[in-house]
Design an enzyme around this catalytic site. Structure first.
Site, PDB file in Angstrom:
ATOM      1  N   ALA A  44       0.849  -1.194   0.000  1.00  0.00           N
ATOM      2  CA  ALA A  44       0.000   0.000   0.000  1.00  0.00           C
ATOM      3  C   ALA A  44       0.886   1.246   0.000  1.00  0.00           C
ATOM      4  O   ALA A  44       1.867   1.322   0.746  1.00  0.00           O
ATOM      5  CB  ALA A  44      -0.895  -0.016   1.229  1.00  0.00           C
ATOM      6  N   CYS A  46      -3.223  -8.025   6.259  1.00  0.00           N
ATOM      7  CA  CYS A  46      -2.821  -6.679   6.683  1.00  0.00           C
ATOM      8  C   CYS A  46      -3.001  -6.528   8.196  1.00  0.00           C
ATOM      9  O   CYS A  46      -4.068  -6.813   8.734  1.00  0.00           O
ATOM     10  CB  CYS A  46      -3.649  -5.624   5.956  1.00  0.00           C
ATOM     11  SG  CYS A  46      -3.172  -3.957   6.466  1.00  0.00           S
ATOM     12  N   LYS A  69      -4.121 -13.805   0.406  1.00  0.00           N
ATOM     13  CA  LYS A  69      -2.793 -13.563   0.991  1.00  0.00           C
ATOM     14  C   LYS A  69      -2.972 -13.480   2.500  1.00  0.00           C
ATOM     15  O   LYS A  69      -3.749 -12.660   2.995  1.00  0.00           O
ATOM     16  CB  LYS A  69      -2.187 -12.279   0.426  1.00  0.00           C
ATOM     17  CG  LYS A  69      -0.756 -12.009   0.899  1.00  0.00           C
ATOM     18  CD  LYS A  69      -0.078 -11.002  -0.012  1.00  0.00           C
ATOM     19  CE  LYS A  69       1.321 -10.641   0.436  1.00  0.00           C
ATOM     20  NZ  LYS A  69       1.336  -9.777   1.611  1.00  0.00           N
ATOM     21  N   ARG A 114       9.702  -5.481   0.431  1.00  0.00           N
ATOM     22  CA  ARG A 114      10.653  -4.429   0.816  1.00  0.00           C
ATOM     23  C   ARG A 114      11.962  -4.503   0.054  1.00  0.00           C
ATOM     24  O   ARG A 114      12.578  -3.472  -0.222  1.00  0.00           O
ATOM     25  CB  ARG A 114      10.887  -4.490   2.335  1.00  0.00           C
ATOM     26  CG  ARG A 114       9.649  -4.064   3.117  1.00  0.00           C
ATOM     27  CD  ARG A 114       9.796  -4.390   4.581  1.00  0.00           C
ATOM     28  NE  ARG A 114       9.808  -5.829   4.808  1.00  0.00           N
ATOM     29  CZ  ARG A 114      10.031  -6.408   5.980  1.00  0.00           C
ATOM     30  NH1 ARG A 114      10.285  -5.657   7.034  1.00  0.00           N
ATOM     31  NH2 ARG A 114      10.008  -7.714   6.109  1.00  0.00           N
TER      32      ARG A 114
HETATM   33  C1  LIG Z   1       4.919  -0.537   3.327  1.00  0.00           C
HETATM   34  C2  LIG Z   1       4.281  -1.879   3.132  1.00  0.00           C
HETATM   35  C3  LIG Z   1       2.988  -1.952   2.640  1.00  0.00           C
HETATM   36  C4  LIG Z   1       2.380  -3.198   2.473  1.00  0.00           C
HETATM   37  N1  LIG Z   1       1.125  -3.246   1.960  1.00  0.00           N
HETATM   38  C5  LIG Z   1       0.565  -4.458   1.711  1.00  0.00           C
HETATM   39  C6  LIG Z   1      -0.696  -4.547   1.067  1.00  0.00           C
HETATM   40  O1  LIG Z   1      -1.321  -3.543   0.684  1.00  0.00           O
HETATM   41  N2  LIG Z   1      -1.217  -5.793   0.883  1.00  0.00           N
HETATM   42  C7  LIG Z   1      -0.565  -6.927   1.288  1.00  0.00           C
HETATM   43  O2  LIG Z   1      -1.064  -8.033   1.088  1.00  0.00           O
HETATM   44  N3  LIG Z   1       0.627  -6.864   1.885  1.00  0.00           N
HETATM   45  C8  LIG Z   1       1.208  -5.678   2.087  1.00  0.00           C
HETATM   46  N4  LIG Z   1       2.446  -5.618   2.644  1.00  0.00           N
HETATM   47  C9  LIG Z   1       3.136  -6.888   2.987  1.00  0.00           C
HETATM   48  C10 LIG Z   1       4.035  -7.362   1.843  1.00  0.00           C
HETATM   49  O3  LIG Z   1       3.298  -7.662   0.680  1.00  0.00           O
HETATM   50  C11 LIG Z   1       4.871  -8.587   2.258  1.00  0.00           C
HETATM   51  O4  LIG Z   1       4.024  -9.687   2.463  1.00  0.00           O
HETATM   52  C12 LIG Z   1       5.680  -8.339   3.521  1.00  0.00           C
HETATM   53  O5  LIG Z   1       6.281  -7.050   3.503  1.00  0.00           O
HETATM   54  C13 LIG Z   1       6.778  -9.382   3.689  1.00  0.00           C
HETATM   55  O6  LIG Z   1       7.629  -9.369   2.587  1.00  0.00           O
HETATM   56  P1  LIG Z   1       9.092  -8.639   2.568  1.00  0.00           P
HETATM   57  O7  LIG Z   1       9.856  -9.168   3.733  1.00  0.00           O
HETATM   58  O8  LIG Z   1       9.640  -9.051   1.214  1.00  0.00           O
HETATM   59  O9  LIG Z   1       8.865  -7.179   2.717  1.00  0.00           O
HETATM   60  C14 LIG Z   1       3.070  -4.385   2.838  1.00  0.00           C
HETATM   61  C15 LIG Z   1       4.369  -4.299   3.334  1.00  0.00           C
HETATM   62  C16 LIG Z   1       4.970  -3.069   3.479  1.00  0.00           C
HETATM   63  C17 LIG Z   1       6.387  -3.007   4.012  1.00  0.00           C
END
Ligand SMILES: Cc1cc2nc3c(=O)[nH]c(=O)nc-3n(C[C@H](O)[C@H](O)[C@H](O)COP(=O)(O)O)c2cc1C
Length: 321
Positions: A22, A103, A142, A228
């Site tokens: 988001a 979320c 998810k 990220r």
């Molecule tokens: C700033 C931010 C916004 C996110 N927004 C969403 C979102 O809108 N929908 C969702 O399913 N996951 C969201 N996530 C989770 C990510 O899709 C992901 O599952 C989570 O960050 C773990 O992955 P990573 O370690 O590669 O960041 C968000 C994560 C971050 C850091």
């Protein structure tokens, strides 16, 4: 040659996707990921309240272009009827529907949506049944592991998703209570993969390209989603795909970093206008410059620049300097 993965009727060219974020995975960010090889991207999460009330802002979040397809549209809400209605409304906007059941933020869980659904398996079954009946698009959910640490809801929710007709499940193996603390427990992804017949997509702590083959090998998951690790680092897709093809990827050169940051600015300007591009690129440039010498000074300079030409000049001298 990359291994493909099928999610329902959709076959993706490879197993490395851009996760929904988001406020971040807007169209320019998604196009940057695509240009580096991401096979699937997701919109930011879109409220079904907004969509069913024909909110222009909600539909704006679904804006895409042919180069950004196939795309997953992520919806959030807690009402089966509204989610099904939204699934019908968005059918022409993308190729896959995903429902956010992970979320952790208070504003979302306070409405009963996001990870609050992990506490309500019956409600989840009703939601998935209704959405499945409303759309023929490939359909995924998810999820996180559960509401609190040690909670294994993901196994029950995963089985429900499969039984009610989902085409894949994505797991970010942290609990709601963990938010983003600690480490993502990849063994939970392996557990879910062992329990389901439909594809399992892994998410969590993919910070470098080398983490991608590691997660695929350690968990047996069918595909991964990077979140990220892709901020200011679209090359993570290219590098991960090179590793999966048995090649040794090179790190981006300063010239490539500069060219990518310029391309990102150009995409933003074209798609969102110069003012938005300038403001939004401040955040992205702080990621593009992370860890490089002089990054703090560059960030401060960028935050004071008010015209695109000035921004390009600052980028040229920082990345090439
Ligand atoms: C700033 C931010 C916004 C996110 N927004 C969403 C979102 O809108 N929908 C969702 O399913 N996951 C969201 N996530 C989770 C990510 O899709 C992901 O599952 C989570 O960050 C773990 O992955 P990573 O370690 O590669 O960041 C968000 C994560 C971050 C850091």
């Amino acid at each position: 040659m990359q291994k493909t993965v099928a999610i329902g009727s959709l076959t993706l060219d490879n197993r490395v996707f851009l996760a929904p974020m988001a406020g971040i995975t807007n169209l320019p960010m998604r196009l940057m990921a695509r240009e580096c090889g991401a096979a699937l991207t997701f919109t930011e999460m879109v409220s079904v309240n907004g969509l069913t009330r024909e909110g222009r802002k909600s539909f704006d979040l679904l804006k895409s272009v042919p180069a950004d397809r196939p795309i997953g549209m992520q919806l959030f809400g807690d009402d089966a009827g509204m989610l099904a209605e939204a699934a019908r409304l968005v059918e022409g906007y993308g190729e896959l529907i995903d429902i956010n059941m992970g979320c952790p933020v208070r504003k979302v869980v306070g409405t009963g949506a996001g990870s609050a659904l992990l506490k309500e398996p019956l409600k989840v079954a009703g939601i998935i049944r209704s959405v499945r009946a409303a759309t023929r698009l490939p359909f995924t959910v998810k999820i996180r592991t559960g509401w609190v640490c040690g909670d294994d809801s993901f196994l029950e929710i995963g089985r429900i998703a499969q039984e009610e007709g989902c085409d894949a499940v994505t797991l970010h193996p942290r609990s709601r209570a963990q938010m983003f603390d600690g480490k993502a427990d990849w063994s939970r992804i392996a557990q879910l993969k062992g329990a389901l017949r439909i594809p399992v997509i892994g998410s969590g702590d993919l910070f470098t390209a080398a983490d991608v083959p590691l997660m695929l090998e350690q968990t047996g998951c069918d595909a991964v989603m990077i979140a990220r690790g892709a901020m200011g680092n679209p090359w993570i897709f290219r590098e991960a795909l090179a590793l999966l093809a048995g090649a040794a990827p090179g790190a981006p050169t300063p010239a490539e970093r500069c060219a990518a940051a310029r391309r990102h600015l150009e995409l933003f300007s074209e798609l969102e206008g110069e003012r938005t591009a300038l403001l939004e690129m401040r955040k992205h440039l702080s990621w593009y410059s992370k860890g490089l010498p002089g990054a703090a000074g560059f960030r401060a300079a960028v935050n004071a620049i008010e015209d695109p030409a000035g921004l390009v000049g600052a980028m040229e001298s920082f990345f090439h300097g």
